[in-house]
Design a protein around this motif. Structure first.
Motif, mmCIF file in Angstrom:
data_model
loop_
_atom_site.group_PDB
_atom_site.id
_atom_site.type_symbol
_atom_site.label_atom_id
_atom_site.label_comp_id
_atom_site.label_asym_id
_atom_site.label_seq_id
_atom_site.Cartn_x
_atom_site.Cartn_y
_atom_site.Cartn_z
ATOM 1 N N VAL A 164 2.284 0.580 -3.625
ATOM 2 C CA VAL A 164 2.746 0.540 -2.237
ATOM 3 C C VAL A 164 2.002 1.571 -1.403
ATOM 4 C CG1 VAL A 164 4.729 0.831 -0.702
ATOM 5 C CG2 VAL A 164 5.018 -0.339 -2.880
ATOM 6 N N SER A 219 7.200 -4.210 2.990
ATOM 7 C CA SER A 219 7.776 -2.876 2.845
ATOM 8 C C SER A 219 7.882 -2.226 4.223
ATOM 9 C CB SER A 219 6.900 -2.015 1.917
ATOM 10 O OG SER A 219 6.820 -2.597 0.633
ATOM 11 N N THR A 279 2.991 -6.383 3.552
ATOM 12 C CA THR A 279 3.687 -6.061 2.300
ATOM 13 C C THR A 279 5.169 -6.375 2.300
ATOM 14 O OG1 THR A 279 4.212 -3.781 2.966
ATOM 15 C CG2 THR A 279 2.053 -4.172 1.926
ATOM 16 N N ARG A 320 -1.537 0.463 -0.723
ATOM 17 C CA ARG A 320 -1.600 -0.534 0.354
ATOM 18 C C ARG A 320 -1.473 0.133 1.717
ATOM 19 N NH1 ARG A 320 -0.408 -5.855 -0.943
ATOM 20 N NH2 ARG A 320 -0.978 -6.243 1.239
ATOM 21 N N GLY A 350 9.655 0.640 -2.236
ATOM 22 C CA GLY A 350 9.085 -0.257 -1.249
ATOM 23 C C GLY A 350 9.014 0.360 0.125
#
Length: 285
Positions: free
Chosen positions: A274, A122, A120, A277, A94
């Motif tokens: 991830v 993250s 996100t 994104r 993440g």
């Protein structure tokens, strides 16, 4: 926890039991776990009732493990360790490690990080490294911001935008008093080049048209100190003008200079959700 495991055992039961067993004290364990001693006692008692064994001997001055408690603790520790490793692995997935060798573009970097983290949940770790391409290939970072015309086997490149070039020279250099300098005149000056990750060097001109004198450096600190010492001039992305990189240098605009392409580089095999994104956030206008 395996076949035959009593229903209802939760991680909180194991955490509570492990803390009391390790500290040999309900009081200290309660402080460590930030719960009251009565609540901690109830949690451990629930675990004992679920297992139908006594795990802790509370009759002595200090809390001690029973034989059953000692045997169960070994297994509980393994379960907690596996859980911690799983959480760490998930958190690593993440997090995007963004490698860069020099100043990040402004405001692109700040906007991208904020947009990605907001969308996100993250996070982005910023990793300053002399050779970001090598760091990506060695999987030390997930993605790198690179400048210049990059050719790197195994890496996927996504073009972001182009930056303009400016000249940088010592404040005592004759160039420092000029309002601008033409790209065609740059080769008339000794050129200080960062050979590891510089964006301008002999390769920036056709063969035979580049500077006659090249001062090679291996990192940013060597490069900027060489420029400040008057060993030659440098050429950098315009973002440097908005930063204080050295008190003894001046910036001079360059006319007719080719732009510097800026891209993200990453391993295609690492192109997980991830990272995808993050690239999407980087490309968003």
């Amino acid at each position: 926890m395996g076949e035959g495991t009593p229903q209802g055992i939760e991680i909180r039961h194991l955490r509570a039991f492990e803390s009391v067993a390790r500290l040999a004290s309900f009081t200290h364990a309660g402080q460590e776990l930030a719960i009251t001693q009565p609540a901690l006692s109830r949690t451990v008692r629930q675990l004992e009732e679920l297992l139908r064994v006594t795990l802790l001997d509370r009759s002595s001055r200090h809390v001690e493990l029973t034989d059953a408690g000692g045997a169960f603790l070994e297994h509980a520790l393994r379960v907690l360790a596996e859980l911690d490793r799983g959480v760490a692995a998930a958190r690593r997935r993440g997090t995007v490690k963004l490698g860069f060798s020099w100043l990040l573009p402004t405001p692109w970097a700040q906007d991208t990080v904020a947009r990605f983290e907001r969308a996100t949940g993250s996070s982005v770790d910023l990793v300053r490294i002399d050779d970001p391409l090598a760091a990506v290939q060695q999987e030390k970072v997930d993605v790198a911001l690179v400048r210049g015309r990059v050719r790197a086997a195994r890496l996927q490149l996504v073009h972001l935008f182009d930056e303009t070039r400016v000249a940088v020279c010592a404040d005592r250099s004759p160039l420092a008093v000029e309002s601008e300098v033409d790209w065609a005149d740059i080769p008339n000056w000794p050129l200080v080049v960062n050979i590891v990750n510089g964006t301008t060097g002999p390769w920036s001109w056709p063969d035979g048209e580049g500077p006659a004198t090249i001062v090679e450096t291996a990192n940013f600190d060597e490069w900027i100190e060489s420029v400040a010492a008057g060993r030659g001039i440098g050429v950098v992305p315009e973002v440097a003008v908005r930063r204080t990189i050295h008190p003894s240098v001046k910036f001079v605009p360059i006319t007719n200079a080719p732009t510097i392409p800026v891209a993200l580089a990453f391993l295609p095999s690492a192109n997980g959700p991830v990272l995808r994104r993050f690239v999407e956030a980087a490309l968003e206008k």
